[in-house]
Motif scaffolding. Structure first.
Motif, PDB file in Angstrom:
ATOM      1  N   VAL A   1     -47.554 -25.374  18.826  1.00 50.56           N
ATOM      2  CA  VAL A   1     -47.077 -24.540  17.728  1.00 50.56           C
ATOM      3  C   VAL A   1     -47.876 -23.240  17.768  1.00 50.56           C
ATOM      4  O   VAL A   1     -48.928 -23.171  18.412  1.00 50.56           O
ATOM      5  N   PRO A   2     -47.415 -22.177  17.108  1.00 50.51           N
ATOM      6  CA  PRO A   2     -48.087 -20.885  17.250  1.00 50.51           C
ATOM      7  C   PRO A   2     -49.524 -20.835  16.750  1.00 50.51           C
ATOM      8  O   PRO A   2     -50.358 -20.109  17.316  1.00 50.51           O
ATOM      9  N   GLU A   3     -49.850 -21.571  15.689  1.00 52.74           N
ATOM     10  CA  GLU A   3     -51.167 -21.418  15.066  1.00 52.74           C
ATOM     11  C   GLU A   3     -52.338 -21.667  16.025  1.00 52.74           C
ATOM     12  O   GLU A   3     -53.298 -20.873  16.037  1.00 52.74           O
ATOM     13  N   PRO A   4     -52.342 -22.719  16.846  1.00 53.09           N
ATOM     14  CA  PRO A   4     -53.447 -22.900  17.787  1.00 53.09           C
ATOM     15  C   PRO A   4     -53.585 -21.758  18.787  1.00 53.09           C
ATOM     16  O   PRO A   4     -54.712 -21.340  19.112  1.00 53.09           O
ATOM     17  N   VAL A   5     -52.474 -21.241  19.280  1.00 56.10           N
ATOM     18  CA  VAL A   5     -52.525 -20.147  20.249  1.00 56.10           C
ATOM     19  C   VAL A   5     -53.091 -18.887  19.608  1.00 56.10           C
ATOM     20  O   VAL A   5     -53.979 -18.217  20.163  1.00 56.10           O
ATOM     21  N   LEU A   6     -52.616 -18.541  18.419  1.00 56.22           N
ATOM     22  CA  LEU A   6     -53.094 -17.352  17.731  1.00 56.22           C
ATOM     23  C   LEU A   6     -54.560 -17.489  17.335  1.00 56.22           C
ATOM     24  O   LEU A   6     -55.323 -16.509  17.398  1.00 56.22           O
ATOM     25  N   THR A   7     -54.980 -18.682  16.950  1.00 58.34           N
ATOM     26  CA  THR A   7     -56.379 -18.917  16.615  1.00 58.34           C
ATOM     27  C   THR A   7     -57.260 -18.749  17.845  1.00 58.34           C
ATOM     28  O   THR A   7     -58.351 -18.168  17.776  1.00 58.34           O
ATOM     29  N   PHE A   8     -56.802 -19.234  18.990  1.00 58.66           N
ATOM     30  CA  PHE A   8     -57.526 -19.091  20.254  1.00 58.66           C
ATOM     31  C   PHE A   8     -57.770 -17.618  20.571  1.00 58.66           C
ATOM     32  O   PHE A   8     -58.886 -17.205  20.908  1.00 58.66           O
ATOM     33  N   TYR A   9     -56.740 -16.797  20.448  1.00 57.38           N
ATOM     34  CA  TYR A   9     -56.892 -15.367  20.730  1.00 57.38           C
ATOM     35  C   TYR A   9     -57.792 -14.690  19.695  1.00 57.38           C
ATOM     36  O   TYR A   9     -58.573 -13.787  20.024  1.00 57.38           O
ATOM     37  N   GLY A  10     -57.702 -15.105  18.444  1.00 59.68           N
ATOM     38  CA  GLY A  10     -58.579 -14.545  17.428  1.00 59.68           C
ATOM     39  C   GLY A  10     -60.033 -14.913  17.659  1.00 59.68           C
ATOM     40  O   GLY A  10     -60.934 -14.068  17.546  1.00 59.68           O
ATOM     41  N   ALA A  11     -60.292 -16.167  18.020  1.00 62.78           N
ATOM     42  CA  ALA A  11     -61.661 -16.626  18.287  1.00 62.78           C
ATOM     43  C   ALA A  11     -62.248 -15.911  19.494  1.00 62.78           C
ATOM     44  O   ALA A  11     -63.443 -15.590  19.522  1.00 62.78           O
ATOM     45  N   ALA A  12     -61.405 -15.656  20.494  1.00 59.63           N
ATOM     46  CA  ALA A  12     -61.875 -14.980  21.705  1.00 59.63           C
ATOM     47  C   ALA A  12     -62.429 -13.602  21.383  1.00 59.63           C
ATOM     48  O   ALA A  12     -63.400 -13.145  22.005  1.00 59.63           O
ATOM     49  N   GLN A  13     -61.838 -12.916  20.423  1.00 60.44           N
ATOM     50  CA  GLN A  13     -62.284 -11.581  20.059  1.00 60.44           C
ATOM     51  C   GLN A  13     -63.597 -11.596  19.289  1.00 60.44           C
ATOM     52  O   GLN A  13     -64.228 -10.548  19.105  1.00 60.44           O
ATOM     53  N   LEU A  14     -64.021 -12.777  18.852  1.00 60.81           N
ATOM     54  CA  LEU A  14     -65.305 -12.925  18.164  1.00 60.81           C
ATOM     55  C   LEU A  14     -66.410 -13.411  19.098  1.00 60.81           C
ATOM     56  O   LEU A  14     -67.560 -13.530  18.678  1.00 60.81           O
ATOM     57  N   GLY A  15     -66.066 -13.720  20.354  1.00 56.00           N
ATOM     58  CA  GLY A  15     -67.049 -14.308  21.253  1.00 56.00           C
ATOM     59  C   GLY A  15     -67.290 -15.773  20.960  1.00 56.00           C
ATOM     60  O   GLY A  15     -68.298 -16.346  21.376  1.00 56.00           O
ATOM     61  N   ALA A  16     -66.351 -16.412  20.239  1.00 59.90           N
ATOM     62  CA  ALA A  16     -66.471 -17.842  19.919  1.00 59.90           C
ATOM     63  C   ALA A  16     -65.844 -18.670  21.033  1.00 59.90           C
ATOM     64  O   ALA A  16     -65.081 -18.174  21.853  1.00 59.90           O
ATOM     65  N   VAL A  17     -66.176 -19.956  21.040  1.00 53.63           N
ATOM     66  CA  VAL A  17     -65.709 -20.881  22.072  1.00 53.63           C
ATOM     67  C   VAL A  17     -64.683 -21.823  21.443  1.00 53.63           C
ATOM     68  O   VAL A  17     -64.981 -22.506  20.458  1.00 53.63           O
ATOM     69  N   THR A  18     -63.499 -21.872  22.002  1.00 55.16           N
ATOM     70  CA  THR A  18     -62.450 -22.754  21.495  1.00 55.16           C
ATOM     71  C   THR A  18     -62.403 -24.043  22.302  1.00 55.16           C
ATOM     72  O   THR A  18     -62.460 -24.013  23.525  1.00 55.16           O
ATOM     73  N   ARG A  19     -62.301 -25.151  21.597  1.00 61.86           N
ATOM     74  CA  ARG A  19     -62.041 -26.439  22.234  1.00 61.86           C
ATOM     75  C   ARG A  19     -60.753 -27.001  21.645  1.00 61.86           C
ATOM     76  O   ARG A  19     -60.667 -27.253  20.445  1.00 61.86           O
ATOM     77  N   PHE A  20     -59.740 -27.141  22.481  1.00 63.64           N
ATOM     78  CA  PHE A  20     -58.503 -27.784  22.039  1.00 63.64           C
ATOM     79  C   PHE A  20     -58.726 -29.283  22.090  1.00 63.64           C
ATOM     80  O   PHE A  20     -59.106 -29.826  23.135  1.00 63.64           O
ATOM     81  N   ASP A  21     -58.508 -29.954  20.982  1.00 61.58           N
ATOM     82  CA  ASP A  21     -58.852 -31.367  20.917  1.00 61.58           C
ATOM     83  C   ASP A  21     -57.916 -32.074  19.957  1.00 61.58           C
ATOM     84  O   ASP A  21     -57.286 -31.457  19.092  1.00 61.58           O
ATOM     85  N   THR A  22     -57.843 -33.377  20.109  1.00 62.89           N
ATOM     86  CA  THR A  22     -57.037 -34.200  19.206  1.00 62.89           C
ATOM     87  C   THR A  22     -57.890 -35.124  18.352  1.00 62.89           C
ATOM     88  O   THR A  22     -57.394 -35.747  17.428  1.00 62.89           O
ATOM     89  N   GLY A  23     -59.195 -35.225  18.656  1.00 56.79           N
ATOM     90  CA  GLY A  23     -60.085 -36.114  17.925  1.00 56.79           C
ATOM     91  C   GLY A  23     -60.964 -35.359  16.949  1.00 56.79           C
ATOM     92  O   GLY A  23     -60.933 -34.136  16.858  1.00 56.79           O
ATOM     93  N   VAL A  24     -61.776 -36.091  16.205  1.00 57.67           N
ATOM     94  CA  VAL A  24     -62.666 -35.480  15.213  1.00 57.67           C
ATOM     95  C   VAL A  24     -64.103 -35.956  15.396  1.00 57.67           C
ATOM     96  O   VAL A  24     -64.941 -35.720  14.531  1.00 57.67           O
ATOM     97  N   GLU A  25     -64.403 -36.591  16.509  1.00 54.87           N
ATOM     98  CA  GLU A  25     -65.746 -37.093  16.740  1.00 54.87           C
ATOM     99  C   GLU A  25     -66.573 -36.070  17.512  1.00 54.87           C
ATOM    100  O   GLU A  25     -66.048 -35.078  18.032  1.00 54.87           O
ATOM    101  N   GLY A  26     -67.898 -36.320  17.582  1.00 54.40           N
ATOM    102  CA  GLY A  26     -68.775 -35.434  18.325  1.00 54.40           C
ATOM    103  C   GLY A  26     -69.435 -34.406  17.424  1.00 54.40           C
ATOM    104  O   GLY A  26     -69.416 -34.506  16.190  1.00 54.40           O
ATOM    105  N   THR A  27     -70.041 -33.385  18.030  1.00 63.11           N
ATOM    106  CA  THR A  27     -70.723 -32.339  17.286  1.00 63.11           C
ATOM    107  C   THR A  27     -69.731 -31.576  16.418  1.00 63.11           C
ATOM    108  O   THR A  27     -68.700 -31.115  16.921  1.00 63.11           O
ATOM    109  N   PRO A  28     -70.013 -31.424  15.128  1.00 65.94           N
ATOM    110  CA  PRO A  28     -69.050 -30.736  14.262  1.00 65.94           C
ATOM    111  C   PRO A  28     -68.863 -29.282  14.693  1.00 65.94           C
ATOM    112  O   PRO A  28     -69.832 -28.567  14.947  1.00 65.94           O
ATOM    113  N   PRO A  29     -67.630 -28.814  14.792  1.00 61.19           N
ATOM    114  CA  PRO A  29     -67.383 -27.407  15.106  1.00 61.19           C
ATOM    115  C   PRO A  29     -67.708 -26.545  13.892  1.00 61.19           C
ATOM    116  O   PRO A  29     -67.742 -27.038  12.757  1.00 61.19           O
TER     117      PRO A  29
END
Length: 262
Positions: free
Chosen positions: A85-113
């Motif tokens: 859907v569009p929201e993940p793609v647009l968020t990825f491009y927005g995060a890139a402009q901040l120097g942030a790191v995007t992880r596409f994921d389906t789970g909620v475990e691990g280090t909190p983003p």
């Protein structure tokens, strides 16, 4: 509500598409203001929503500003749902402009983003610690402390982010490693040449966003080329095996460094 338009037809090949941007240093270069045209940048077949390059670039700025207001800084990791859907793609491009790191994921475990972006149907699955935030899309959240992606992005100022991002900065994480802007845009430019992606071409994703080949070939390469990212309609268009993208209806292999896909 985001600035998308309803459309039942494929992107118009005669539209005003931007020139290729194959010498980009960072992903943000692909979303430069001068690339805002009327040609279709993103289309979701499931909903019929489309974003012109003008809407795509502007909304990516807005998405980045929402993330910045939620505390995202250079080097922070955000988690984005692996959904077509569009929201993940647009968020990825927005995060890139901040120097942030995007992880596409389906789970909620691990280090909190620092920020998680997910459909509203998964709101209850997240229990983030203080200083970390959840944004949901699709429906308003039930918890007032959770950000409503559409409402905030729609009302946000589309200003360019005051962040200097370098090609050596990390861009997204997948399959146990982190990819830099330079690695991604270089690989994506190679895909454009190898797969014959032209301005106005329709590039359909044929795999999940958790696969770096799908992100590079299906989400980054088309925008560098001035083509259209086409998000598939449900599982029927997603290949369990095989080429990660289809260009104008033809499945295409891609080479990702020392890894040939498929």
């Amino acid at each position: 509500m985001s600035p998308a338009h309803d459309a039942d037809s494929e992107p118009d090949p005669d539209g005003d598409y931007p020139l290729p941007c194959l010498d980009a240093d960072t992903l943000g270069d692909a979303a430069a203001r001068e690339r805002r045209t009327s040609g279709t940048a993103l289309r979701a077949r499931g909903s019929g929503r489309t974003y012109s390059y003008r809407d795509f670039v502007t909304t990516s700025y807005k998405a980045g500003n929402v993330l910045r207001h939620l505390g995202v800084r250079p080097g922070d990791e955000i988690q984005v749902a692996s959904e077509h859907v569009p929201e993940p793609v647009l968020t990825f491009y927005g995060a890139a402009q901040l120097g942030a790191v995007t992880r596409f994921d389906t789970g909620v475990e691990g280090t909190p983003p620092r920020v998680a972006v997910a459909p509203a149907t998964r709101e209850s699955a997240f229990d983030l610690p203080p200083g970390h935030h959840l944004a949901v899309y699709g429906d308003p959240p039930t918890d007032p402390s959770v950000t409503h992606w559409e409402a905030e992005v729609w009302s946000e100022n589309p200003a360019v982010h005051p962040v200097a991002v370098e090609g050596s900065d990390p861009l997204f994480a997948a399959e146990g490693r982190t990819y830099t802007h330079d690695e991604v845009v270089t690989a994506a430019a190679d895909v454009v040449a190898d797969a014959g992606i032209d301005p106005g071409s329709a590039v359909v994703l044929r795999g999940p966003l958790t696969d770096p080949a799908v992100v590079i070939a299906g989400v980054v390469a088309p925008i560098l080329a001035g083509a259209t990212v086409v998000l598939p309609d449900g599982r029927a268009e997603i290949a369990a095996e095989g080429a990660p993208i289809a260009v104008d209806g033809e499945p295409r292999r891609v080479s990702l460094g020392d890894r040939d896909v498929p």
